[in-house]
Design an enzyme around this catalytic site. Structure first.
Site, mmCIF file in Angstrom:
data_model
loop_
_atom_site.group_PDB
_atom_site.id
_atom_site.type_symbol
_atom_site.label_atom_id
_atom_site.label_comp_id
_atom_site.label_asym_id
_atom_site.label_seq_id
_atom_site.Cartn_x
_atom_site.Cartn_y
_atom_site.Cartn_z
ATOM 1 C CG ASN A 127 -6.126 60.175 -20.596
ATOM 2 O OD1 ASN A 127 -5.648 61.216 -21.028
ATOM 3 N ND2 ASN A 127 -6.820 59.347 -21.364
ATOM 4 C CG HIS A 178 -15.760 51.114 -21.798
ATOM 5 N ND1 HIS A 178 -16.753 50.713 -22.650
ATOM 6 C CD2 HIS A 178 -15.125 52.133 -22.422
ATOM 7 C CE1 HIS A 178 -16.721 51.456 -23.737
ATOM 8 N NE2 HIS A 178 -15.742 52.319 -23.634
#
Ligand code: TXD
Length: 321
Positions: free
Chosen positions: A104, A184
């Site tokens: 990513n 997160h």
């Protein structure tokens, strides 16, 4: 007969990079609420065009006037006011978190550079996981001022907490506000003291064990949905959360929302992006809001920050290789 004349009113433009579940749903929210025109871009040839055409046809029934363009050509994203990055791959079986970080990171670097080349004044919202470190990466590679870059996660995590509180008490979610700070991930920091029902902290309404249960469910909120869906991860609430950020920026609403923002000494932390309450307006993050935290809460926030930093270090290692 109707007299047709070309009109020159320009509408805000939002480019959504990655026409997957979150990207498509976000595009739908933005046009159906008449907020902005959307350019939806995906690397998978014609996927974005297909979704844009479908959304355009829905527009005839949904009664809005905004355009959705699907493309794989960055030229068409020119002069976007906001760029939302959802491009990436999900974690597959056998793939470690580090493998995912590496893949990513490559995708996010590439799409950021291509997008900012056509929209140098945009505000960028990162959605791709691992969220806090990808937001840091977008900031680094874009060279943008820190206020112009942020990540979406806190609003989503807070919405999960809100939903669980509402379900527990059997009252409208509308009466509930919730605050979740930190990275997160498993170490996120839901804050019961700052989560209220019509202004009353839930610590005065629910037993400690109940709150602990709801906090745990919030922490595992993403995983719970992955398990239930069996394929893919949550996208309705993530798209709604991202929509609120885009709206506050485009309409200069100056809402205070928990987002991954760049920290420069706030909460005793600096040099990283992490979930904190921040005021969002035309310039992106106008300011990071510092709320009073107890020693325990602050410690939890710092523990979460350490894990985000570890990921940033891994990223630096990966990028240098
Ligand atoms: O709270 C949060 N931040 C999150 C994050 C909540 C929900 C989803 N979260 C993460 O967002 C998730 O872990 C993923 O990393 C992203 C996007 O989630 P989504 O559910 O939309 O994933 P999809 O459906 O797999 O969509 C990704 C799309 C897909 O269409 C790919 O073809 C595209 O990204 N993609 C690219 N587009 C453009 N350019 C490149 N290079 C590219 N690579 C993949």
């Amino acid at each position: 007969m109707f007299k047709l004349s070309p009109h020159h009113i320009s509408h805000p433009r939002v480019s959504v990079i990655g026409a997957g579940n979150v990207g498509s749903t976000l595009a739908q929210r933005i046009v159906e609420k008449n907020l902005a025109d959307v350019i939806l871009l995906d690397v998978v040839s014609s996927r974005a065009q297909g979704i844009a055409l479908d959304l355009t046809q829905a527009g005839a029934l949904e009664n809005h006037d905004r355009q959705v363009i699907g493309t794989d050509d960055y030229q068409l994203t020119k002069d976007s006011d906001v760029i939302v990055i959802t491009a990436g791959v999900p974690r597959k079986e056998g793939m470690s978190r580090d493998d995912l970080l590496k893949i990513n990171a490559k995708i996010v670097t590439e799409v950021t550079l291509k997008a900012i080349a056509h929209s140098p004044n945009a505000v960028i919202i990162t959605v791709t996981n691992p969220l806090d470190v990808m937001t840091y990466l977008v900031w680094k590679v874009s060279g943008f001022a820190p206020n112009k870059v942020m990540g979406m996660a806190g609003i989503l995590d807070a919405s999960r907490f809100q939903a669980f509180i509402a379900m527990e008490l059997g009252i409208s979610m509308n009466n509930i506000t919730a605050m979740v700070m930190g990275g997160h991930g498993d170490l996120m920091v839901p804050l019961p003291r700052y989560s209220t029902v019509s202004g009353v902290p839930i610590t005065e309404l629910l037993a400690t064990e109940t709150i602990t249960r709801l906090v745990e469910r919030t922490r595992n909120g993403g995983a719970e949905i992955v398990r239930l869906l069996q394929k893919g991860s949550a996208y309705f609430a993530p798209a709604s959360a991202t929509y609120l950020m885009v709206e506050s920026i485009l309409q200069n609403r100056r809402r205070i929302l928990p987002v991954a923002a760049y920290l420069q000494g706030e909460y005793g932390l600096s040099g990283l992006f992490m979930g904190v309450p921040a005021q969002l307006g035309t310039d992106g993050v106008n300011s990071v809001v510092e709320i009073d935290l107890s020693e325990v809460e602050l410690k939890a926030l710092h523990t979460s920050a350490s894990s985000v930093r570890q990921n940033i270090q891994k990223l630096t290692g990966i990028l240098e290789r």
